[in-house]
Design a protein around this motif. Structure first.
Motif, PDB file in Angstrom:
ATOM      1  N   LEU A  68       0.805  -1.218   0.000  1.00 55.13           N
ATOM      2  CA  LEU A  68       0.000   0.000   0.000  1.00 55.13           C
ATOM      3  C   LEU A  68       0.839   1.270   0.000  1.00 55.13           C
ATOM      4  N   ALA A  69       1.971   1.243   0.675  1.00 60.72           N
ATOM      5  CA  ALA A  69       2.807   2.440   0.766  1.00 60.72           C
ATOM      6  C   ALA A  69       3.764   2.555  -0.419  1.00 60.72           C
ATOM      7  N   SER A  70       3.769   1.557  -1.280  1.00 63.72           N
ATOM      8  CA  SER A  70       4.657   1.522  -2.447  1.00 63.72           C
ATOM      9  C   SER A  70       6.130   1.607  -2.069  1.00 63.72           C
ATOM     10  N   ALA A  71       6.441   1.233  -0.833  1.00 60.45           N
ATOM     11  CA  ALA A  71       7.834   1.252  -0.405  1.00 60.45           C
ATOM     12  C   ALA A  71       8.618   0.156  -1.131  1.00 60.45           C
ATOM     13  N   ALA A  72       8.095  -1.024  -1.107  1.00 57.08           N
ATOM     14  CA  ALA A  72       8.718  -2.160  -1.774  1.00 57.08           C
ATOM     15  C   ALA A  72       7.608  -3.123  -2.178  1.00 57.08           C
ATOM     16  N   PRO A  73       6.824  -2.760  -3.192  1.00 59.86           N
ATOM     17  CA  PRO A  73       5.657  -3.567  -3.535  1.00 59.86           C
ATOM     18  C   PRO A  73       5.992  -4.991  -3.971  1.00 59.86           C
ATOM     19  N   LYS A  74       7.131  -5.188  -4.614  1.00 54.70           N
ATOM     20  CA  LYS A  74       7.514  -6.548  -5.014  1.00 54.70           C
ATOM     21  C   LYS A  74       7.727  -7.419  -3.782  1.00 54.70           C
ATOM     22  N   ALA A  75       8.438  -6.879  -2.815  1.00 58.45           N
ATOM     23  CA  ALA A  75       8.686  -7.636  -1.585  1.00 58.45           C
ATOM     24  C   ALA A  75       7.384  -7.912  -0.850  1.00 58.45           C
ATOM     25  N   GLY A  76       6.507  -6.925  -0.787  1.00 61.67           N
ATOM     26  CA  GLY A  76       5.229  -7.110  -0.112  1.00 61.67           C
ATOM     27  C   GLY A  76       4.384  -8.171  -0.787  1.00 61.67           C
ATOM     28  N   ALA A  77       4.325  -8.130  -2.124  1.00 59.72           N
ATOM     29  CA  ALA A  77       3.538  -9.119  -2.871  1.00 59.72           C
ATOM     30  C   ALA A  77       4.106 -10.520  -2.689  1.00 59.72           C
ATOM     31  N   LEU A  78       5.415 -10.654  -2.750  1.00 56.33           N
ATOM     32  CA  LEU A  78       6.022 -11.976  -2.585  1.00 56.33           C
ATOM     33  C   LEU A  78       5.871 -12.495  -1.156  1.00 56.33           C
ATOM     34  N   LEU A  79       5.992 -11.617  -0.187  1.00 55.25           N
ATOM     35  CA  LEU A  79       5.793 -11.999   1.216  1.00 55.25           C
ATOM     36  C   LEU A  79       4.382 -12.543   1.421  1.00 55.25           C
ATOM     37  N   LEU A  80       3.393 -11.829   0.880  1.00 58.10           N
ATOM     38  CA  LEU A  80       2.006 -12.273   1.010  1.00 58.10           C
ATOM     39  C   LEU A  80       1.750 -13.539   0.205  1.00 58.10           C
ATOM     40  N   ALA A  81       2.386 -13.674  -0.958  1.00 62.64           N
ATOM     41  CA  ALA A  81       2.218 -14.883  -1.766  1.00 62.64           C
ATOM     42  C   ALA A  81       2.698 -16.111  -0.993  1.00 62.64           C
ATOM     43  N   VAL A  82       3.848 -15.990  -0.349  1.00 67.25           N
ATOM     44  CA  VAL A  82       4.378 -17.105   0.439  1.00 67.25           C
ATOM     45  C   VAL A  82       3.440 -17.417   1.612  1.00 67.25           C
ATOM     46  N   LEU A  83       2.981 -16.396   2.300  1.00 69.45           N
ATOM     47  CA  LEU A  83       2.072 -16.610   3.433  1.00 69.45           C
ATOM     48  C   LEU A  83       0.803 -17.324   2.982  1.00 69.45           C
ATOM     49  N   TRP A  84       0.182 -16.843   1.899  1.00 69.78           N
ATOM     50  CA  TRP A  84      -1.060 -17.458   1.433  1.00 69.78           C
ATOM     51  C   TRP A  84      -0.837 -18.867   0.916  1.00 69.78           C
ATOM     52  N   ALA A  85       0.314 -19.142   0.305  1.00 64.45           N
ATOM     53  CA  ALA A  85       0.610 -20.500  -0.153  1.00 64.45           C
ATOM     54  C   ALA A  85       0.786 -21.444   1.042  1.00 64.45           C
ATOM     55  N   VAL A  86       1.525 -20.998   2.042  1.00 64.78           N
ATOM     56  CA  VAL A  86       1.740 -21.821   3.242  1.00 64.78           C
ATOM     57  C   VAL A  86       0.415 -22.063   3.964  1.00 64.78           C
ATOM     58  N   TYR A  87      -0.389 -21.012   4.078  1.00 66.33           N
ATOM     59  CA  TYR A  87      -1.686 -21.143   4.730  1.00 66.33           C
ATOM     60  C   TYR A  87      -2.590 -22.091   3.944  1.00 66.33           C
ATOM     61  N   GLY A  88      -2.585 -21.988   2.621  1.00 63.77           N
ATOM     62  CA  GLY A  88      -3.375 -22.893   1.793  1.00 63.77           C
ATOM     63  C   GLY A  88      -2.933 -24.337   1.949  1.00 63.77           C
ATOM     64  N   LEU A  89      -1.625 -24.574   1.973  1.00 66.59           N
ATOM     65  CA  LEU A  89      -1.112 -25.934   2.162  1.00 66.59           C
ATOM     66  C   LEU A  89      -1.463 -26.475   3.549  1.00 66.59           C
ATOM     67  N   ALA A  90      -1.355 -25.631   4.569  1.00 64.67           N
ATOM     68  CA  ALA A  90      -1.719 -26.064   5.922  1.00 64.67           C
ATOM     69  C   ALA A  90      -3.203 -26.398   6.000  1.00 64.67           C
ATOM     70  N   LEU A  91      -4.033 -25.588   5.370  1.00 62.42           N
ATOM     71  CA  LEU A  91      -5.476 -25.858   5.331  1.00 62.42           C
ATOM     72  C   LEU A  91      -5.758 -27.172   4.606  1.00 62.42           C
ATOM     73  N   PHE A  92      -5.074 -27.383   3.499  1.00 66.07           N
ATOM     74  CA  PHE A  92      -5.254 -28.611   2.728  1.00 66.07           C
ATOM     75  C   PHE A  92      -4.881 -29.836   3.559  1.00 66.07           C
ATOM     76  N   ARG A  93      -3.729 -29.780   4.216  1.00 69.42           N
ATOM     77  CA  ARG A  93      -3.288 -30.910   5.042  1.00 69.42           C
ATOM     78  C   ARG A  93      -4.253 -31.174   6.189  1.00 69.42           C
ATOM     79  N   ALA A  94      -4.679 -30.117   6.868  1.00 70.23           N
ATOM     80  CA  ALA A  94      -5.611 -30.281   7.982  1.00 70.23           C
ATOM     81  C   ALA A  94      -6.961 -30.798   7.491  1.00 70.23           C
ATOM     82  N   HIS A  95      -7.375 -30.350   6.342  1.00 71.39           N
ATOM     83  CA  HIS A  95      -8.649 -30.802   5.774  1.00 71.39           C
ATOM     84  C   HIS A  95      -8.585 -32.284   5.428  1.00 71.39           C
ATOM     85  N   ARG A  96      -7.463 -32.722   4.863  1.00 73.70           N
ATOM     86  CA  ARG A  96      -7.294 -34.151   4.522  1.00 73.70           C
ATOM     87  C   ARG A  96      -7.258 -35.023   5.763  1.00 73.70           C
ATOM     88  N   ARG A  97      -6.691 -34.500   6.842  1.00 74.04           N
ATOM     89  CA  ARG A  97      -6.646 -35.258   8.101  1.00 74.04           C
ATOM     90  C   ARG A  97      -7.989 -35.235   8.815  1.00 74.04           C
TER      91      ARG A  97
END
Length: 175
Positions: A68-97
């Motif tokens: 939002l602050a345009s300080a380092a939008p690439k870093a912010g987008a990649l940071l959030l991408a990793v978080l959402w991917a990890v969260y999605g994988l954790a949800l998937f694993r927990a859902h399968r269990r």
């Protein structure tokens, strides 16, 4: 760069930042419920789960501010991408269990966690990856039109969240 893609990419960055800030706010408002969900998702209890919960909160806030602050939008987008991917994988694993009752990812408890929550996190991750290489422009026209477009994206995101959580949408027919 053409104006239309510039408006859409600005809007995407703003929308992702707003979604991340909303998620962080949700963790603050519904702290105990989201902590319980984090424990169930990662399969840990106590201090380790609480540290993971605080780390997710910090990544959401930092990623959103960088976008939002345009300080380092690439870093912010990649940071959030990793978080959402990890969260999605954790949800998937927990859902399968079969160990997840409430994912903590909505403003109200939903039991069981909607299958839509799995795809939503991967869609957010994909959107963040698309937004990451985008170099922001100082085009006033693009920025002015990106704000209402971003708000529209966020409204559609929450509407899709409600529709996706509907028990009728993914109900299995019983014969």
């Amino acid at each position: 760069m053409d104006v239309a893609p510039s408006v859409l990419l600005h809007a995407l960055r703003l929308a992702l930042g707003l979604v991340a800030l909303t998620a962080a706010l949700h963790k603050m408002v519904n702290g105990e419920r989201t902590r319980r969900a984090a424990r169930a998702l990662i399969g840990l209890d106590g201090l380790c789960a609480d540290v993971a919960w605080v780390a997710a909160f910090a990544v959401e806030v930092i990623g959103a501010l960088l976008l939002l602050a345009s300080a380092a939008p690439k870093a912010g987008a990649l940071l959030l991408a990793v978080l959402w991917a990890v969260y999605g994988l954790a949800l998937f694993r927990a859902h399968r269990r079969g160990e997840i009752k409430d994912c903590g990812c909505s403003f109200g408890p939903r039991s069981p966690a909607p299958i839509y929550a799995l795809s939503r996190n991967f869609a957010l991750c994909l959107a963040a990856v698309v937004a990451a290489p985008f170099e922001p422009t100082a085009d006033t026209f693009a920025i002015v039109f990106a704000v209402p477009a971003a708000l529209a994206f966020v409204v559609l995101y929450f509407a899709a969240d409600e529709v996706g959580a509907s028990p009728l949408l993914f109900a299995r027919s019983r014969r």
